[in-house]
Design a protein around this motif. Structure first.
Motif, short mmCIF file in Angstrom:
data_model
loop_
_atom_site.label_atom_id
_atom_site.label_comp_id
_atom_site.label_asym_id
_atom_site.label_seq_id
_atom_site.Cartn_x
_atom_site.Cartn_y
_atom_site.Cartn_z
N LYS A 5 0.88 -1.17 0.00
CA LYS A 5 0.00 0.00 0.00
C LYS A 5 0.92 1.22 0.00
O LYS A 5 1.75 1.38 0.89
CB LYS A 5 -0.91 -0.02 1.22
CG LYS A 5 -1.89 -1.20 1.24
CD LYS A 5 -2.65 -1.28 2.55
CE LYS A 5 -1.75 -1.76 3.69
NZ LYS A 5 -2.50 -1.94 4.95
N HIS A 20 -0.21 11.59 9.03
CA HIS A 20 -0.85 10.27 9.09
C HIS A 20 -0.01 9.30 9.91
O HIS A 20 -0.55 8.43 10.61
CB HIS A 20 -1.05 9.71 7.67
CG HIS A 20 -2.29 10.21 7.00
ND1 HIS A 20 -2.37 11.45 6.41
CD2 HIS A 20 -3.51 9.63 6.84
CE1 HIS A 20 -3.58 11.61 5.91
NE2 HIS A 20 -4.29 10.53 6.15
N LYS A 28 -2.84 4.68 14.96
CA LYS A 28 -3.80 4.48 13.87
C LYS A 28 -3.07 4.08 12.60
O LYS A 28 -2.15 4.77 12.16
CB LYS A 28 -4.58 5.77 13.63
CG LYS A 28 -5.83 5.59 12.79
CD LYS A 28 -6.95 4.94 13.59
CE LYS A 28 -8.24 4.96 12.79
NZ LYS A 28 -9.34 4.34 13.54
N ASP A 29 -3.48 2.98 12.00
CA ASP A 29 -2.88 2.52 10.75
C ASP A 29 -3.09 3.59 9.68
O ASP A 29 -4.23 3.96 9.37
CB ASP A 29 -3.55 1.22 10.32
CG ASP A 29 -2.87 0.57 9.12
OD1 ASP A 29 -2.09 1.26 8.41
OD2 ASP A 29 -3.12 -0.62 8.87
N LEU A 31 -2.76 3.26 6.60
CA LEU A 31 -3.26 2.59 5.40
C LEU A 31 -2.26 2.59 4.26
O LEU A 31 -2.63 2.45 3.10
CB LEU A 31 -4.61 3.17 4.95
CG LEU A 31 -5.72 3.13 5.99
CD1 LEU A 31 -7.01 3.72 5.43
CD2 LEU A 31 -5.96 1.70 6.48
N PHE A 32 -0.98 2.78 4.58
CA PHE A 32 0.08 2.56 3.59
C PHE A 32 1.28 1.95 4.30
O PHE A 32 1.49 2.18 5.49
CB PHE A 32 0.46 3.85 2.86
CG PHE A 32 0.85 5.01 3.76
CD1 PHE A 32 2.13 5.12 4.27
CD2 PHE A 32 -0.07 6.01 4.05
CE1 PHE A 32 2.49 6.19 5.07
CE2 PHE A 32 0.28 7.08 4.85
CZ PHE A 32 1.56 7.17 5.37
N SER A 33 2.05 1.16 3.56
CA SER A 33 3.21 0.48 4.15
C SER A 33 4.52 0.96 3.55
O SER A 33 5.58 0.67 4.08
CB SER A 33 3.08 -1.04 3.99
OG SER A 33 2.92 -1.37 2.61
N TRP A 126 3.66 5.52 13.78
CA TRP A 126 3.33 4.20 13.25
C TRP A 126 4.60 3.45 12.86
O TRP A 126 5.45 3.98 12.16
CB TRP A 126 2.40 4.33 12.05
CG TRP A 126 1.95 3.02 11.49
CD1 TRP A 126 2.36 2.44 10.33
CD2 TRP A 126 0.98 2.15 12.06
NE1 TRP A 126 1.72 1.24 10.14
CE2 TRP A 126 0.86 1.02 11.19
CE3 TRP A 126 0.21 2.18 13.23
CZ2 TRP A 126 -0.02 -0.03 11.45
CZ3 TRP A 126 -0.66 1.13 13.48
CH2 TRP A 126 -0.76 0.04 12.61
#
Length: 321
Positions: A5, A20, A28-29, A31-33, A126
């Motif tokens: 992602k 983010h 909170k994730d 939503l990208f790695s 994160w």
């Protein structure tokens, strides 16, 4: 990395990536790695007390929109899109002459608990990032540095950047660290440019590297030379495909000169690294193997080593930023 992602950002877009990563203290994730963070920039905005700088900006926008210096959200909601766009352009035009970004992410103590520099320092970010490209342009502050000539003007900029009497110790520490009179022979314009470079750009790249040092490919963009490597110029060889597109974007003053350099090997190599990274999370794998492998940077010393320096000839060199 078959299920990658990806998030890519430049300037304020990368500022969004940073926020983010520290959302809700990093719990909170995002939503990208993997991510590519080019010239991360944003205004430090933390004081959300009544009638603070954030409130003044809101009121200024409201007034420019024809709604007066009020907290009248209903008036803004009823305004035409054209009127709001024009008010936004005027707000940015006013702020640009002073070297500030008027709007951006701000501490709300819910989504954003603290500014990224503080969150990264306290390990509140994160952790699930698999790979990153992190970069800055060599002449970032060119477009953001107001014209100043005196110590008083330099001090006034610091006062606006770090307002309130409670932050006088911070302003004093900056004046001591950046001694314009001694280190730069009283060239306050150049001195302020260095402060803006560090505070708004390269401190953010260093925060990201320290958080993800084992998976970060670092870059300084200086193509075709440091003077021309202004903010966002790194997007030109990445996304434009012809010399005519460059001329159309930069106009007649510099376009033909820049377009001529665009014809060499550097842009092709540059795109190859980024495309490979998008495909695999590794700038060295995906398309054709580059002539020179781009290593994960080494932060064991005060200066980072293994930093890609993009010029007429890509090379790797130490970089303190």
């Amino acid at each position: 990395m078959g299920n990658m992602k990806i998030a890519w950002g430049e300037s304020a877009g990368t500022g969004s990536i940073l926020h983010h990563l520290i959302r809700e203290d990093g719990k909170k994730d995002p939503l990208f790695s993997t991510f590519a963070a080019l010239s991360p920039a944003f205004q430090w905005s933390w004081d959300n007390s009544p009638d603070s700088e954030l409130d003044m900006i809101y009121k200024s926008f409201s007034n420019l929109s024809g709604c007066g210096y009020e907290y009248n959200i209903n008036c803004l909601e009823d305004s035409s899109l054209e009127k709001l766009i024009l008010a936004n352009q005027k707000l940015f035009s006013q702020a640009r002459t002073k070297g500030f970004f008027p709007v951006g992410p701000a501490v709300d103590e819910v989504w954003i608990q603290s500014i990224p520099a503080v969150s990264f320092y306290h390990d509140k970010y994160w952790k699930g990032i698999e790979a990153a490209i992190i970069s800055h342009c060599a002449n970032e502050p060119y477009s953001f540095t107001p014209k100043i000539t005196t110590q008083a003007e330099f001090d006034e900029y610091l006062r606006r950047f770090f307002p309130s009497e409670n932050l006088e110790n911070v302003r004093t520490a900056i004046r001591e660290r950046y001694d314009c009179a001694v280190d730069l022979n009283g060239n306050f314009q150049k001195c302020l440019a260095i402060v803006i470079r560090d505070a708004m750009f390269t401190c953010n790249t260093r925060d990201l590297f320290q958080a993800y040092s084992e998976v970060s490919y670092m870059m300084q963009y200086a193509f075709p030379g440091i003077e021309f490597a202004v903010h966002a110029s790194d997007l030109i060889p990445l996304f434009l495909n012809s010399q005519q597109e460059v001329i159309d974007l930069l106009h007649e003053d510099i376009g033909p000169f820049y377009a001529w350099f665009l014809g060499n090997e550097t842009p092709r190599t540059y795109k190859n690294y980024f495309t490979s990274f998008a495909l695999t999370g590794d700038p060295n794998k995906g398309l054709s193997s580059p002539k020179v492998a781009w290593p994960v940077a080494d932060g064991s010393g005060d200066e980072l080593s293994g930093v890609m320096n993009v010029g007429l000839l890509p090379r790797f060199s130490p970089c303190h930023r």
